[in-house]
Design a protein around this motif. Structure first.
Motif, mmCIF file in Angstrom:
data_model
loop_
_atom_site.group_PDB
_atom_site.id
_atom_site.type_symbol
_atom_site.label_atom_id
_atom_site.label_comp_id
_atom_site.label_asym_id
_atom_site.label_seq_id
_atom_site.Cartn_x
_atom_site.Cartn_y
_atom_site.Cartn_z
ATOM 1 N N LEU A 362 0.832 -1.205 0.000
ATOM 2 C CA LEU A 362 0.000 0.000 0.000
ATOM 3 C C LEU A 362 0.867 1.255 0.000
ATOM 4 C CD1 LEU A 362 -2.870 -0.949 2.489
ATOM 5 C CD2 LEU A 362 -3.120 -0.371 0.050
ATOM 6 N N LEU A 363 1.937 1.247 0.788
ATOM 7 C CA LEU A 363 2.835 2.397 0.845
ATOM 8 C C LEU A 363 3.512 2.622 -0.502
ATOM 9 C CD1 LEU A 363 4.595 1.976 4.322
ATOM 10 C CD2 LEU A 363 2.650 3.426 3.735
ATOM 11 N N ILE A 364 3.995 1.545 -1.117
ATOM 12 C CA ILE A 364 4.663 1.666 -2.417
ATOM 13 C C ILE A 364 3.676 2.131 -3.477
ATOM 14 C CG2 ILE A 364 5.787 0.360 -4.261
ATOM 15 C CD1 ILE A 364 7.076 -1.375 -2.114
ATOM 16 N N TRP A 365 2.460 1.593 -3.432
ATOM 17 C CA TRP A 365 1.434 1.990 -4.407
ATOM 18 C C TRP A 365 1.150 3.490 -4.321
ATOM 19 C CZ3 TRP A 365 -3.660 3.827 -4.619
ATOM 20 C CH2 TRP A 365 -4.339 3.609 -5.822
ATOM 21 N N ALA A 366 0.990 4.005 -3.118
ATOM 22 C CA ALA A 366 0.741 5.438 -2.943
ATOM 23 C C ALA A 366 1.933 6.267 -3.412
ATOM 24 C CB ALA A 366 0.438 5.737 -1.473
ATOM 25 N N ASN A 367 3.136 5.799 -3.102
ATOM 26 C CA ASN A 367 4.334 6.525 -3.524
ATOM 27 C C ASN A 367 4.466 6.540 -5.043
ATOM 28 O OD1 ASN A 367 6.723 7.931 -3.371
ATOM 29 N ND2 ASN A 367 7.932 6.261 -2.596
ATOM 30 N N LEU A 368 4.205 5.396 -5.686
ATOM 31 C CA LEU A 368 4.292 5.316 -7.144
ATOM 32 C C LEU A 368 3.266 6.223 -7.818
ATOM 33 C CD1 LEU A 368 4.852 1.473 -7.633
ATOM 34 C CD2 LEU A 368 6.493 3.295 -8.122
ATOM 35 N N ILE A 369 2.081 6.290 -7.243
ATOM 36 C CA ILE A 369 1.053 7.195 -7.789
ATOM 37 C C ILE A 369 1.538 8.640 -7.732
ATOM 38 C CG2 ILE A 369 -1.222 8.204 -7.325
ATOM 39 C CD1 ILE A 369 -1.509 5.623 -8.719
ATOM 40 N N ALA A 391 8.611 14.106 -4.648
ATOM 41 C CA ALA A 391 7.716 12.966 -4.458
ATOM 42 C C ALA A 391 8.456 11.779 -3.862
ATOM 43 C CB ALA A 391 7.077 12.577 -5.795
ATOM 44 N N VAL A 392 9.760 11.724 -4.084
ATOM 45 C CA VAL A 392 10.586 10.646 -3.523
ATOM 46 C C VAL A 392 11.046 10.992 -2.116
ATOM 47 C CG1 VAL A 392 12.733 9.355 -3.774
ATOM 48 C CG2 VAL A 392 11.329 9.845 -5.792
ATOM 49 N N THR A 393 11.619 12.177 -1.958
ATOM 50 C CA THR A 393 12.244 12.533 -0.678
ATOM 51 C C THR A 393 11.228 12.760 0.438
ATOM 52 O OG1 THR A 393 12.314 14.873 -1.346
ATOM 53 C CG2 THR A 393 14.248 13.545 -1.828
ATOM 54 N N LYS A 394 10.094 13.371 0.122
ATOM 55 C CA LYS A 394 9.109 13.660 1.156
ATOM 56 C C LYS A 394 8.431 12.400 1.686
ATOM 57 C CE LYS A 394 8.077 18.417 -0.236
ATOM 58 N NZ LYS A 394 7.050 19.368 -0.744
ATOM 59 N N TYR A 395 8.523 11.321 0.897
ATOM 60 C CA TYR A 395 7.849 10.082 1.293
ATOM 61 C C TYR A 395 8.746 9.167 2.117
ATOM 62 C CZ TYR A 395 4.008 6.751 0.628
ATOM 63 O OH TYR A 395 2.921 5.921 0.827
ATOM 64 N N LEU A 396 10.042 9.448 2.135
ATOM 65 C CA LEU A 396 10.993 8.575 2.827
ATOM 66 C C LEU A 396 10.620 8.288 4.284
ATOM 67 C CD1 LEU A 396 14.556 9.617 1.608
ATOM 68 C CD2 LEU A 396 13.358 7.472 1.199
ATOM 69 N N VAL A 398 7.885 7.934 5.670
ATOM 70 C CA VAL A 398 6.763 6.993 5.761
ATOM 71 C C VAL A 398 7.278 5.558 5.781
ATOM 72 C CG1 VAL A 398 4.636 6.205 4.647
ATOM 73 C CG2 VAL A 398 5.253 8.628 4.579
ATOM 74 N N TYR A 399 8.268 5.273 4.928
ATOM 75 C CA TYR A 399 8.859 3.935 4.926
ATOM 76 C C TYR A 399 9.550 3.642 6.262
ATOM 77 C CZ TYR A 399 8.155 3.722 -0.154
ATOM 78 O OH TYR A 399 7.600 3.698 -1.401
ATOM 79 N N GLY A 400 10.242 4.643 6.787
ATOM 80 C CA GLY A 400 10.910 4.466 8.075
ATOM 81 C C GLY A 400 9.925 4.216 9.196
ATOM 82 N N LEU A 401 8.807 4.929 9.173
ATOM 83 C CA LEU A 401 7.780 4.753 10.208
ATOM 84 C C LEU A 401 7.167 3.357 10.135
ATOM 85 C CD1 LEU A 401 6.102 6.042 12.470
ATOM 86 C CD2 LEU A 401 4.518 6.871 10.722
ATOM 87 N N TRP A 402 6.879 2.898 8.904
ATOM 88 C CA TRP A 402 6.299 1.563 8.763
ATOM 89 C C TRP A 402 7.298 0.495 9.204
ATOM 90 C CZ3 TRP A 402 2.103 -1.032 8.761
ATOM 91 C CH2 TRP A 402 2.056 -2.334 8.274
ATOM 92 N N ALA A 403 8.569 0.679 8.852
ATOM 93 C CA ALA A 403 9.608 -0.269 9.275
ATOM 94 C C ALA A 403 9.677 -0.336 10.799
ATOM 95 C CB ALA A 403 10.963 0.137 8.700
ATOM 96 N N ALA A 404 9.538 0.813 11.458
ATOM 97 C CA ALA A 404 9.566 0.838 12.921
ATOM 98 C C ALA A 404 8.358 0.119 13.502
ATOM 99 C CB ALA A 404 9.598 2.293 13.407
ATOM 100 N N VAL A 405 7.184 0.311 12.893
ATOM 101 C CA VAL A 405 5.963 -0.358 13.375
ATOM 102 C C VAL A 405 6.113 -1.867 13.287
ATOM 103 C CG1 VAL A 405 3.521 -0.762 12.852
ATOM 104 C CG2 VAL A 405 4.423 1.570 12.869
ATOM 105 N N VAL A 406 6.587 -2.359 12.144
ATOM 106 C CA VAL A 406 6.736 -3.811 11.965
ATOM 107 C C VAL A 406 7.813 -4.361 12.892
ATOM 108 C CG1 VAL A 406 7.320 -5.651 10.336
ATOM 109 C CG2 VAL A 406 5.942 -3.698 9.572
ATOM 110 N N ALA A 407 8.950 -3.643 12.975
ATOM 111 C CA ALA A 407 10.080 -4.140 13.768
ATOM 112 C C ALA A 407 9.766 -4.168 15.263
ATOM 113 C CB ALA A 407 11.315 -3.279 13.505
ATOM 114 N N PHE A 408 9.066 -3.149 15.768
ATOM 115 C CA PHE A 408 8.883 -3.031 17.217
ATOM 116 C C PHE A 408 7.510 -3.501 17.706
ATOM 117 C CE2 PHE A 408 12.244 0.012 16.272
ATOM 118 C CZ PHE A 408 13.172 -0.316 17.246
#
Length: 414
Positions: A362-369, A391-396, A398-408
């Motif tokens: 979902l995150l990648i889909w939104a970023n690609l759009i 569009a690339v830098t401002k979304y970074l 979000v990936y870090g936040l999701w990685a933190a949610v999954v990891a922790f």
């Protein structure tokens, strides 16, 4: 006319003074002291005096800074190697999880960037505390390989990569230019590390052969100590060289981006046609769905690499249309993958793996759009190239936040 007289004769002609200087800078600097003694009140000569002496001072400061940076880099590289070898010992004893090896590299890279950029104390404390929390958290998790724990191990490096980016950006972490510079750094770092790693492999093969000819087998010792320490220390050295604006990596990276983008586009198009032809079904085949997501992540990485390596002021060219086509194909792949994941969730129930894959898709889909819309605006001359990079830098984060949610969170929830 001697150069002394030329300086005095052209005080009212700055362009001619500049030409005299550029013809022979050393002779000009030697003759300047004569002119300065004769006319110390001249404003023109005062400017030249400041210019010449400032350059000398700046050169001295630059040399001193270079030496200090080199010493810090060397110390951090050695410490990173020792730390990784120590962690490897505990991993071999099965006392700690293998994911701990990442703490032999990431904190030292962050420390190097923090030294280089000297961010404020709040940023330093944030980075240090999050690294400490990550180390403690990973080591209080059970060593058993459950789905939730494996997902934590897979996502933690992404979160730590974001922390290294925070150290790289320093106080400018909110600026798009700093995030773009970090993405460019990663591309150039990868190129340079690969080149030096290949050289290291050649050296390793030669060393093995030389000792083998002497009747001595050092392979186990060499790989467990020299190769391991070298591979880790090389990461710090490569980071240092990239920050020194090494032309090798900076010149090669854009060409790699331009060469790989069309190759990936052709390969991906052929792959999709083949998949349709042989009747592979990501809705029913779990392994094929994982491969599908792997292809998606690879395309996203190549696209981001290509976007970050293009100049902001560069006019649109064939590479931009190739990138746009790549993004369109990636969107098709992601849409199919999302449909398959939703189908599997509704049919087989919720599992940590399916939930994690759904989230990242979902995150990648939104970023690609976002990137696709920005590219279309750029190609229609309705926006500049910086819009795509934003569009690339401002979304970074979000990936870090999701990685933190999954990891922790996932190991605790599941």
């Amino acid at each position: 006319m001697g150069i002394n007289n030329l300086i005095l004769a052209n005080l009212d002609n700055p362009p001619e003074l500049e030409r005299v200087y550029r013809r022979d800078p050393d002779a000009f600097k030697q003759a300047f002291s004569y002119a300065w003694e004769r006319m110390p009140d001249s404003r023109v000569l005062a400017v030249w005096h400041a210019r010449l002496h400032f350059k000398e001072t700046a050169h001295t400061e630059k040399t001193s800074s270079l030496q200090m940076d080199f010493i810090v880099m060397g110390l951090l590289a050695i410490l990173a190697g020792i730390c990784t070898r120590t962690l490897m010992y505990f991993v071999e004893q099965e006392a700690v999880a293998p994911i701990n090896l990442i703490f032999g590299i990431m904190p030292f890279m962050a420390a190097f960037f923090a030294y280089k950029n000297a961010p404020n104390k709040r940023v330093i404390y944030t980075i240090a505390s999050l690294f400490a929390i990550s180390i403690v958290y990973v080591n209080i998790l059970p060593l058993e390989q459950t789905d939730g724990i494996l997902l934590a191990y897979l996502h933690l490096p992404v979160f730590l990569w974001m922390l290294v980016g925070l150290a790289f950006a320093g106080d400018e972490y909110k600026a798009g230019a700093a995030r773009l510079a970090y993405l460019k750094f990663n591309g150039e770092f990868g190129v340079l590390y690969a080149i030096m790693a290949i050289c290291g492999m050649i050296l390793t093969v030669l060393t093995m052969q030389l000792f083998r000819f002497a009747g001595v087998d050092i392979s186990e010792f060499y790989f467990e100590n020299v190769v391991l320490l070298g591979a880790v220390a090389l990461a710090i050295v490569a980071a240092y060289l990239v920050t020194r604006n090494l032309k090798l990596a900076k010149n090669i990276a854009p060409y790699i981006a331009r060469v790989f983008s069309p190759l990936v586009l052709v390969t991906l198009a052929v792959y999709l046609v083949t998949v349709i032809g042989v009747g592979q079904n990501p809705f029913l085949d779990r392994d094929f769905l994982l491969v599908f997501n792997g292809v998606l992540l690879s395309v996203l990485a190549v696209t981001i690499f290509s976007i970050t390596e293009r100049g902001t002021n560069e006019q649109k060219n064939v590479s931009d249309y190739i990138n746009c086509a790549l993004i369109a194909l990636a969107l098709i792949i992601d849409s199919v993958a999302l449909s398959a994941i939703v189908f599997r969730l509704s049919s087989y129930g919720i599992t940590p793996n399916r939930l994690a894959v759904l989230g990242i898709n979902l995150l990648i889909w939104a970023n690609l759009i976002w990137v696709m819309l920005s590219y279309l605006r750029f190609l229609r001359n309705r926006a500049g190239a910086s819009t795509i990079q934003d569009a690339v830098t401002k979304y970074l984060p979000v990936y870090g936040l999701w990685a933190a949610v999954v990891a922790f969170m996932f190991p605790l929830i599941f």
